[in-house]
Design a protein around this motif. Structure first.
Motif, PDB file in Angstrom:
ATOM      1  N   ARG A 121       0.834  -1.202   0.000  1.00  0.00           N
ATOM      2  CA  ARG A 121       0.000   0.000   0.000  1.00  0.00           C
ATOM      3  C   ARG A 121       0.872   1.256   0.000  1.00  0.00           C
ATOM      4  NH1 ARG A 121      -2.439  -1.011   4.423  1.00  0.00           N
ATOM      5  NH2 ARG A 121      -3.907  -2.536   3.513  1.00  0.00           N
ATOM      6  N   ALA A 122       1.957   1.220   0.753  1.00  0.00           N
ATOM      7  CA  ALA A 122       2.844   2.382   0.844  1.00  0.00           C
ATOM      8  C   ALA A 122       3.585   2.648  -0.459  1.00  0.00           C
ATOM      9  CB  ALA A 122       3.847   2.176   1.982  1.00  0.00           C
ATOM     10  N   LEU A 123       3.727   1.637  -1.303  1.00  0.00           N
ATOM     11  CA  LEU A 123       4.472   1.780  -2.552  1.00  0.00           C
ATOM     12  C   LEU A 123       3.595   2.168  -3.735  1.00  0.00           C
ATOM     13  CD1 LEU A 123       6.795  -1.338  -2.150  1.00  0.00           C
ATOM     14  CD2 LEU A 123       7.515   1.060  -2.114  1.00  0.00           C
ATOM     15  N   LEU A 124       2.288   2.224  -3.546  1.00  0.00           N
ATOM     16  CA  LEU A 124       1.406   2.632  -4.632  1.00  0.00           C
ATOM     17  C   LEU A 124       1.561   4.127  -4.909  1.00  0.00           C
ATOM     18  CD1 LEU A 124      -1.932   0.771  -3.780  1.00  0.00           C
ATOM     19  CD2 LEU A 124      -0.412   0.287  -5.703  1.00  0.00           C
ATOM     20  N   PRO A 125       1.586   4.540  -6.167  1.00  0.00           N
ATOM     21  CA  PRO A 125       1.635   5.976  -6.472  1.00  0.00           C
ATOM     22  C   PRO A 125       0.327   6.644  -6.086  1.00  0.00           C
ATOM     23  CG  PRO A 125       1.319   4.692  -8.477  1.00  0.00           C
ATOM     24  CD  PRO A 125       1.583   3.707  -7.378  1.00  0.00           C
ATOM     25  N   PRO A 126       0.322   7.967  -5.937  1.00  0.00           N
ATOM     26  CA  PRO A 126      -0.892   8.675  -5.490  1.00  0.00           C
ATOM     27  C   PRO A 126      -2.116   8.394  -6.357  1.00  0.00           C
ATOM     28  CG  PRO A 126       1.003  10.135  -5.401  1.00  0.00           C
ATOM     29  CD  PRO A 126       1.469   8.878  -6.060  1.00  0.00           C
ATOM     30  N   GLU A 127      -1.921   8.289  -7.667  1.00  0.00           N
ATOM     31  CA  GLU A 127      -3.068   8.076  -8.546  1.00  0.00           C
ATOM     32  C   GLU A 127      -3.673   6.682  -8.404  1.00  0.00           C
ATOM     33  OE1 GLU A 127       0.747   7.427 -10.961  1.00  0.00           O
ATOM     34  OE2 GLU A 127      -0.015   8.824  -9.442  1.00  0.00           O
ATOM     35  N   ALA A 128      -2.956   5.782  -7.722  1.00  0.00           N
ATOM     36  CA  ALA A 128      -3.453   4.417  -7.513  1.00  0.00           C
ATOM     37  C   ALA A 128      -3.882   4.188  -6.069  1.00  0.00           C
ATOM     38  CB  ALA A 128      -2.382   3.405  -7.912  1.00  0.00           C
ATOM     39  N   ALA A 129      -4.055   5.254  -5.316  1.00  0.00           N
ATOM     40  CA  ALA A 129      -4.357   5.128  -3.888  1.00  0.00           C
ATOM     41  C   ALA A 129      -5.690   4.435  -3.629  1.00  0.00           C
ATOM     42  CB  ALA A 129      -4.352   6.505  -3.230  1.00  0.00           C
ATOM     43  N   GLY A 130      -6.583   4.449  -4.603  1.00  0.00           N
ATOM     44  CA  GLY A 130      -7.885   3.829  -4.404  1.00  0.00           C
ATOM     45  C   GLY A 130      -7.907   2.329  -4.604  1.00  0.00           C
ATOM     46  N   ILE A 131      -6.789   1.744  -4.983  1.00  0.00           N
ATOM     47  CA  ILE A 131      -6.706   0.302  -5.171  1.00  0.00           C
ATOM     48  C   ILE A 131      -6.761  -0.388  -3.808  1.00  0.00           C
ATOM     49  CG2 ILE A 131      -5.167  -1.585  -5.885  1.00  0.00           C
ATOM     50  CD1 ILE A 131      -4.202   0.215  -8.144  1.00  0.00           C
ATOM     51  N   THR A 132      -7.554  -1.437  -3.690  1.00  0.00           N
ATOM     52  CA  THR A 132      -7.675  -2.182  -2.436  1.00  0.00           C
ATOM     53  C   THR A 132      -6.443  -3.063  -2.235  1.00  0.00           C
ATOM     54  OG1 THR A 132     -10.082  -2.248  -2.611  1.00  0.00           O
ATOM     55  CG2 THR A 132      -9.044  -3.877  -1.161  1.00  0.00           C
ATOM     56  N   VAL A 133      -5.821  -2.961  -1.080  1.00  0.00           N
ATOM     57  CA  VAL A 133      -4.691  -3.820  -0.715  1.00  0.00           C
ATOM     58  C   VAL A 133      -4.990  -4.394   0.660  1.00  0.00           C
ATOM     59  CG1 VAL A 133      -2.199  -4.011  -0.405  1.00  0.00           C
ATOM     60  CG2 VAL A 133      -3.123  -2.282  -1.978  1.00  0.00           C
ATOM     61  N   ASP A 134      -5.094  -5.719   0.736  1.00  0.00           N
ATOM     62  CA  ASP A 134      -5.496  -6.298   2.019  1.00  0.00           C
ATOM     63  C   ASP A 134      -5.099  -7.764   2.096  1.00  0.00           C
ATOM     64  OD1 ASP A 134      -6.639  -6.089   4.582  1.00  0.00           O
ATOM     65  OD2 ASP A 134      -8.283  -4.870   3.760  1.00  0.00           O
ATOM     66  N   THR A 135      -5.366  -8.353   3.261  1.00  0.00           N
ATOM     67  CA  THR A 135      -5.059  -9.765   3.471  1.00  0.00           C
ATOM     68  C   THR A 135      -6.213 -10.637   2.956  1.00  0.00           C
ATOM     69  OG1 THR A 135      -6.062  -9.773   5.665  1.00  0.00           O
ATOM     70  CG2 THR A 135      -3.707  -9.225   5.522  1.00  0.00           C
ATOM     71  N   ALA A 136      -5.919 -11.920   2.833  1.00  0.00           N
ATOM     72  CA  ALA A 136      -6.951 -12.850   2.367  1.00  0.00           C
ATOM     73  C   ALA A 136      -8.164 -12.830   3.288  1.00  0.00           C
ATOM     74  CB  ALA A 136      -6.369 -14.263   2.276  1.00  0.00           C
ATOM     75  N   ASN A 137      -7.934 -12.744   4.590  1.00  0.00           N
ATOM     76  CA  ASN A 137      -9.054 -12.749   5.544  1.00  0.00           C
ATOM     77  C   ASN A 137     -10.031 -11.618   5.263  1.00  0.00           C
ATOM     78  OD1 ASN A 137      -6.523 -13.896   6.876  1.00  0.00           O
ATOM     79  ND2 ASN A 137      -8.120 -14.655   8.227  1.00  0.00           N
ATOM     80  N   ARG A 138      -9.508 -10.449   4.913  1.00  0.00           N
ATOM     81  CA  ARG A 138     -10.368  -9.282   4.708  1.00  0.00           C
ATOM     82  C   ARG A 138     -10.881  -9.177   3.269  1.00  0.00           C
ATOM     83  NH1 ARG A 138     -10.513  -5.583   8.726  1.00  0.00           N
ATOM     84  NH2 ARG A 138     -11.007  -3.920   7.255  1.00  0.00           N
ATOM     85  N   LEU A 139     -10.242  -9.871   2.347  1.00  0.00           N
ATOM     86  CA  LEU A 139     -10.723  -9.859   0.963  1.00  0.00           C
ATOM     87  C   LEU A 139     -11.819 -10.893   0.728  1.00  0.00           C
ATOM     88  CD1 LEU A 139      -7.389  -9.475  -1.053  1.00  0.00           C
ATOM     89  CD2 LEU A 139      -9.173  -7.750  -0.742  1.00  0.00           C
ATOM     90  N   GLN A 140     -11.972 -11.808   1.667  1.00  0.00           N
ATOM     91  CA  GLN A 140     -12.947 -12.878   1.503  1.00  0.00           C
ATOM     92  C   GLN A 140     -14.348 -12.298   1.293  1.00  0.00           C
ATOM     93  OE1 GLN A 140     -12.665 -17.086   3.227  1.00  0.00           O
ATOM     94  NE2 GLN A 140     -13.716 -15.941   4.806  1.00  0.00           N
TER      95      GLN A 140
END
Length: 431
Positions: free
Chosen positions: A326-345
């Motif tokens: 998440r910290a490495l995403l550029p500002p224009e990609a900040a809306g991309i979901t980044v999460d663990t499998a438990n929370r993406l389920q």
């Protein structure tokens, strides 16, 4: 002989489920579902039909996110049906709850004014000591521990249990060996204990995934559902993913492969790394950002739309890995979901990027080998999935064959993580 369409096949199973519910012959009905088979749709439809009989209904979900999602769906399908949202005292209504025209929120059942449907999490229902309902629907029942079911079972007479047996099992942060082998082991899922004590209950299986495309359904079915299987609701070519800008880097080529075939593998050099592998995290972030920058367009039976940040997700096994990506995403990609499998389920995207749980590891622990974790990560997409991994995982699996002890009176779960990983990797390495 005319082939049965996916819609007809799914409708036949759903009709059988609803028929068992209406008959009243069984105290429970179980519905197994592959990823994206319409579990929530079935829950909402069953809730509407049961509420239409005039008998009050309780719904048990596992998280507040699931509760609010079901309330939104109930408001869309049956806006005239009154709903009571059982919640904590400090709960703040989400927009989905506010938009329901007939939803009341309260911390205690009497304050809900006897709605047709009362819905809350299993943890909240466990605090309810009085009252009973003729029917209950337990959503995501395979995520629910059996002890949680025991605490809410006195509240209902009959129940519909809906869930996905191939995804993440209940977990605990304490040692649980003392209960291993007991028929009421609290670390078994609610459905597992229910069926061990009530083997006569009917079990239905939804046969179609409406989320996974034709390129993914057979791969996921073979790896994680080898004995039941399922099919995609769409055929080859029904969905396409394309990028408006030409490929410029090797990462773009991986994205093009994923767009064309449904799967992509970005393999980094073999190396043992710390859990938060900076190079792998950067690759995940760059792949997601490039998919966005290249102007992706997704076409499906639902229409044509741009590949926006909201339609892209990056999945990992650990929270620190997700935080690094998440910290490495550029500002224009900040809306991309980044999460663990438990929370993406339970969630769905057009494109997913997955950091393989075994990438860069020296060993294959039970956590990283769990088949449900890899199943969740590789089954969130409607169009394509890109897996990021360091080379050497097949060799790691060969060096660490499954060594989990076999306990008496404990049903063996298939497939195990070793087999599921091998099956998935065999497809990703296929030319």
């Amino acid at each position: 002989m005319t082939a049965i369409s996916p819609a007809e096949e799914a409708a036949t199973v759903i009709a059988a489920v609803l028929g068992d519910l209406r008959s009243g012959r069984h105290r429970g009905v179980v519905v197994d579902s592959p990823p994206g088979a319409g579990k929530s749709t079935l829950v909402v439809r069953a809730a509407g039909e049961l509420a239409a009989t005039g008998a009050p209904l309780m719904i048990v979900a596992q998280t507040n996110e699931q509760v609010d999602d079901l309330i939104e769906r109930l408001g869309t399908r049956s806006p005239e049906v009154t709903v009571g949202r059982l919640s904590a005292v400090d709960y703040e209504r989400t927009d989905r709850v506010k938009d329901h025209p007939n939803c009341r929120v309260a911390a205690k059942v009497p304050d809900l004014a006897a709605p047709a449907i009362t819905i809350g999490t299993a943890a909240k229902w466990a605090t309810v000591a009085e009252g009973s309902w003729p029917w209950a629907i337990v959503d995501e029942a395979y995520q629910m521990r059996s002890d949680a079911l025991l605490r809410v079972a006195p509240r209902f007479e009959r129940a519909l249990f809906v869930g996905d047996p191939g995804q993440l099992d209940p977990f605990s942060t304490v040692e649980v060996e003392r209960w291993t082998g007991l028929s009421w082991d609290p670390m078994q899922s609610a459905v597992a204990v229910l069926l061990r004590h009530n083997p006569e209950l009917p079990v239905h299986r939804l046969p179609v995934s409406w989320r996974l495309p034709a390129s993914a359904a057979p791969v996921v079915a073979e790896a994680f559902y080898p004995f039941t299987g399922f099919r995609s609701g769409t055929g080859p070519g029904d969905r396409t993913l394309r990028f408006e800008r030409a490929a410029e880097t090797s990462l773009d080529q991986v994205l093009d492969t994923a767009a064309a075939t449904g799967w992509g593998l970005h393999e980094l050099p073999a190396r043992f790394t710390v859990r938060t592998d900076a190079e792998a995290a950067a690759a995940c972030a760059q792949l997601a950002a490039r998919a966005l920058a290249r102007g992706g367009v997704a076409e499906s039976e639902a229409g044509t739309g741009a590949l926006t940040p909201a339609r892209i997700a990056v999945g990992a096994a650990h929270r620190d890995q997700a935080a690094a990506i998440r910290a490495l995403l550029p500002p224009e990609a900040a809306g991309i979901t980044v999460d663990t499998a438990n929370r993406l389920q339970g969630r769905e995207y057009d494109l997913t990027v997955v950091l393989h749980p075994l990438s860069g590891r020296r060993d294959a622990t039970a956590f990283h080998l769990e088949s449900g974790r890899l199943c969740v990560l590789t089954s969130r997409h409607r169009h394509a999935c890109v897996v990021v991994a360091r080379a050497g995982i097949p060799e790691l699996l060969d060096a660490h064959p499954s060594t989990e002890p076999v306990h008496l009176n404990v049903p063996v779960k298939f497939p195990d993580g070793w087999e599921a990983n091998q099956s998935m990797l065999a497809h990703l390495y296929r030319p």
